[in-house]
Enzyme design. Sequence first.
Site, PDB file in Angstrom:
ATOM      1  N   TYR A  38      25.671  37.740  46.465  1.00 43.64           N
ATOM      2  CA  TYR A  38      26.733  38.726  46.729  1.00 43.64           C
ATOM      3  C   TYR A  38      27.865  38.601  45.706  1.00 43.64           C
ATOM      4  CZ  TYR A  38      30.987  40.551  48.941  1.00 43.64           C
ATOM      5  OH  TYR A  38      32.175  41.198  49.175  1.00 43.64           O
ATOM      6  N   GLN A  54      44.262  47.843  48.573  1.00 41.45           N
ATOM      7  CA  GLN A  54      43.213  48.710  47.996  1.00 41.45           C
ATOM      8  C   GLN A  54      42.664  49.632  49.072  1.00 41.45           C
ATOM      9  OE1 GLN A  54      39.282  47.497  48.201  1.00 41.45           O
ATOM     10  NE2 GLN A  54      39.236  49.732  48.278  1.00 41.45           N
ATOM     11  N   ARG A 103      22.887  46.425  43.661  1.00 40.83           N
ATOM     12  CA  ARG A 103      23.026  45.094  43.067  1.00 40.83           C
ATOM     13  C   ARG A 103      21.767  44.351  43.484  1.00 40.83           C
ATOM     14  NH1 ARG A 103      28.922  45.729  45.577  1.00 40.83           N
ATOM     15  NH2 ARG A 103      29.574  47.348  44.114  1.00 40.83           N
ATOM     16  N   HIS A 126      34.327  47.379  37.914  1.00 40.80           N
ATOM     17  CA  HIS A 126      34.037  46.722  39.195  1.00 40.80           C
ATOM     18  C   HIS A 126      33.272  45.408  38.972  1.00 40.80           C
ATOM     19  CE1 HIS A 126      34.288  48.154  43.509  1.00 40.80           C
ATOM     20  NE2 HIS A 126      33.624  47.039  43.688  1.00 40.80           N
ATOM     21  N   ARG A 180      29.468  45.743  38.750  1.00 39.24           N
ATOM     22  CA  ARG A 180      28.745  45.949  40.019  1.00 39.24           C
ATOM     23  C   ARG A 180      28.507  47.414  40.325  1.00 39.24           C
ATOM     24  NH1 ARG A 180      29.483  41.187  43.059  1.00 39.24           N
ATOM     25  NH2 ARG A 180      29.774  42.096  45.120  1.00 39.24           N
ATOM     26  N   ASP A 186      40.530  44.657  34.364  1.00 40.74           N
ATOM     27  CA  ASP A 186      39.785  43.499  34.878  1.00 40.74           C
ATOM     28  C   ASP A 186      38.352  43.519  34.368  1.00 40.74           C
ATOM     29  OD1 ASP A 186      38.091  44.959  36.621  1.00 40.74           O
ATOM     30  OD2 ASP A 186      39.244  44.460  38.411  1.00 40.74           O
ATOM     31  N   GLY A 187      37.651  42.407  34.622  1.00 39.25           N
ATOM     32  CA  GLY A 187      36.257  42.277  34.225  1.00 39.25           C
ATOM     33  C   GLY A 187      36.061  41.166  33.213  1.00 39.25           C
ATOM     34  N   ARG A 237      35.950  37.354  40.430  1.00 34.88           N
ATOM     35  CA  ARG A 237      35.129  36.179  40.763  1.00 34.88           C
ATOM     36  C   ARG A 237      35.843  34.843  40.567  1.00 34.88           C
ATOM     37  NH1 ARG A 237      31.827  39.873  38.307  1.00 34.88           N
ATOM     38  NH2 ARG A 237      30.046  40.657  39.499  1.00 34.88           N
TER      39      ARG A 237
HETATM   40  C1  LIG Z   1      32.249  39.773  45.594  1.00 34.34           C
HETATM   41  C2  LIG Z   1      33.068  40.911  45.056  1.00 34.34           C
HETATM   42  C3  LIG Z   1      33.598  41.830  45.952  1.00 34.34           C
HETATM   43  C4  LIG Z   1      34.365  42.883  45.477  1.00 34.34           C
HETATM   44  N1  LIG Z   1      34.946  43.738  46.385  1.00 34.34           N
HETATM   45  C5  LIG Z   1      35.759  44.717  45.939  1.00 34.34           C
HETATM   46  C6  LIG Z   1      36.475  45.532  46.864  1.00 34.34           C
HETATM   47  O1  LIG Z   1      36.376  45.357  48.066  1.00 34.34           O
HETATM   48  N2  LIG Z   1      37.287  46.498  46.353  1.00 34.34           N
HETATM   49  C7  LIG Z   1      37.436  46.689  45.000  1.00 34.34           C
HETATM   50  O2  LIG Z   1      38.194  47.569  44.580  1.00 34.34           O
HETATM   51  N3  LIG Z   1      36.773  45.922  44.109  1.00 34.34           N
HETATM   52  C8  LIG Z   1      35.967  44.931  44.541  1.00 34.34           C
HETATM   53  N4  LIG Z   1      35.348  44.110  43.633  1.00 34.34           N
HETATM   54  C9  LIG Z   1      35.614  44.279  42.195  1.00 34.34           C
HETATM   55  C10 LIG Z   1      36.830  43.453  41.776  1.00 34.34           C
HETATM   56  O3  LIG Z   1      38.009  44.018  42.298  1.00 34.34           O
HETATM   57  C11 LIG Z   1      36.990  43.392  40.255  1.00 34.34           C
HETATM   58  O4  LIG Z   1      36.995  44.699  39.730  1.00 34.34           O
HETATM   59  C12 LIG Z   1      35.948  42.549  39.541  1.00 34.34           C
HETATM   60  O5  LIG Z   1      35.548  41.452  40.332  1.00 34.34           O
HETATM   61  C13 LIG Z   1      36.517  42.049  38.217  1.00 34.34           C
HETATM   62  O6  LIG Z   1      35.564  41.369  37.480  1.00 34.34           O
HETATM   63  P1  LIG Z   1      35.415  39.765  37.464  1.00 34.34           P
HETATM   64  O7  LIG Z   1      34.768  39.413  38.768  1.00 34.34           O
HETATM   65  O8  LIG Z   1      34.527  39.552  36.302  1.00 34.34           O
HETATM   66  O9  LIG Z   1      36.780  39.176  37.306  1.00 34.34           O
HETATM   67  C14 LIG Z   1      34.573  43.050  44.081  1.00 34.34           C
HETATM   68  C15 LIG Z   1      34.028  42.114  43.202  1.00 34.34           C
HETATM   69  C16 LIG Z   1      33.294  41.048  43.669  1.00 34.34           C
HETATM   70  C17 LIG Z   1      32.766  40.048  42.685  1.00 34.34           C
END
Ligand SMILES: Cc1cc2nc3c(=O)[nH]c(=O)nc-3n(C[C@H](O)[C@H](O)[C@H](O)COP(=O)(O)O)c2cc1C
Length: 362
Positions: free
Chosen positions: A24, A128, A165, A257, A260, A288-289, A312
């Site tokens: 996940y 959010q 995913r 995202h 994802r 981000d990312g 993450r």
């Molecule tokens: C496990 C997980 C759950 C996430 N859930 C959400 C969410 O509920 N809402 C959202 O806007 N983005 C969500 N994201 C995306 C993050 O806000 C963010 O864009 C992304 O994790 C950034 O990349 P990084 O993990 O490489 O730092 C999620 C990401 C992960 C890894």
Amino acid sequence: MTFVNVEDYHQQAIENWPGVVTAYIDGGSGTEATLRRNREAIADWQLRQRVLTGHKPTALTTRLFGHDISMPIILSPTGFQMVVHPSGELAVSRAAAAMGTVMIVSAAATASLEEVSAAAPGGHRWFQIGLFRDRGIIQDMVQRAEAAGYRALVPMVDTPILARREAEVRAGFGLPPDLIWANLIPYNTGTMAGGTPGQSALSDYIGALWDPEFTWKDIEWLCGLTRLPIVMKGVLDADDAQLALDAGCQGVILSNHGGRQLDCTMAALDVLPEVADRVGSSMTVLIDGGIRYGTDVLKALALGASAACIGRPYLWGLGAAGEEGVLGVLEILRDQLLEAMTLSGCGDVNQIDPSVVRKTRT
Ligand SMILES: Cc1cc2nc3c(=O)[nH]c(=O)nc-3n(C[C@H](O)[C@H](O)[C@H](O)COP(=O)(O)O)c2cc1C
């Protein structure tokens, strides 16, 4: 275990988690080309080493929407944090407040937005918003976020549907029976089924709740509901950033995202220079990312971001060591940023400009 960098927390978290949680958290959509691109795009830029400038950065204070935060590193929203560690969103809220930075709380949290807020009074929090079919839910969540002291609203626009995913589907991710999508309790939306390998219960549940036909008109409507700044998350295109500005948003988070959603797309850093050029003087641009080091944050600031967000990394900290782990990750990134600024001759976090970076490849 000694935690020297963010990856150390990641390795410890993987040891602590069952495989379905790792799937996940760490998984990306499709071929994971977007997930990989996030790191590649950062590596495409080099920092210039400048010497004898006499600059020693001491403060990283950054002003966002009228509030000072302690550093230009903030927490992207991530869902279901109690899957990661029993203290979940409450620990993240306390750690972010202790560090003086922003936690963006996910609509899909396992503690309600009011509980997350009460866990750390006085912290900087943004909420959010999901694109729910039922506009009444959105309206009510906006009012609840305002009442609970949230300082910005973050519509997540890159997820009209949940992309596949593959690791998550294979592992059959679903919420364990003792956890809930807490923000939805007042709205009788039913409960998410438990996980079965081969099927993501999350994807099925979200499919029923989300509106894939949300448009710019709905964003204008959202902007009209509140006086809080609206920061649109999930933009990856300069025209879309302009449309967000025209619709009334005060900020954008350039994001795929965390790899994802759309597979084979660009990284935030790939589009940051053109977005900053187009709207940077009129709205706040965040990204981000793939942010894993302080040098990554410095590159983002140099290319026009006001702050970089992490997803993450703080979940790895949470999974490795609870609240202490989230604090540890934030401290490491902060210290790495200060080190990188010192060695590249940057004295003031607010005066970092494109001269700090050079493109490695085109
Ligand atoms: C496990 C997980 C759950 C996430 N859930 C959400 C969410 O509920 N809402 C959202 O806007 N983005 C969500 N994201 C995306 C993050 O806000 C963010 O864009 C992304 O994790 C950034 O990349 P990084 O993990 O490489 O730092 C999620 C990401 C992960 C890894």
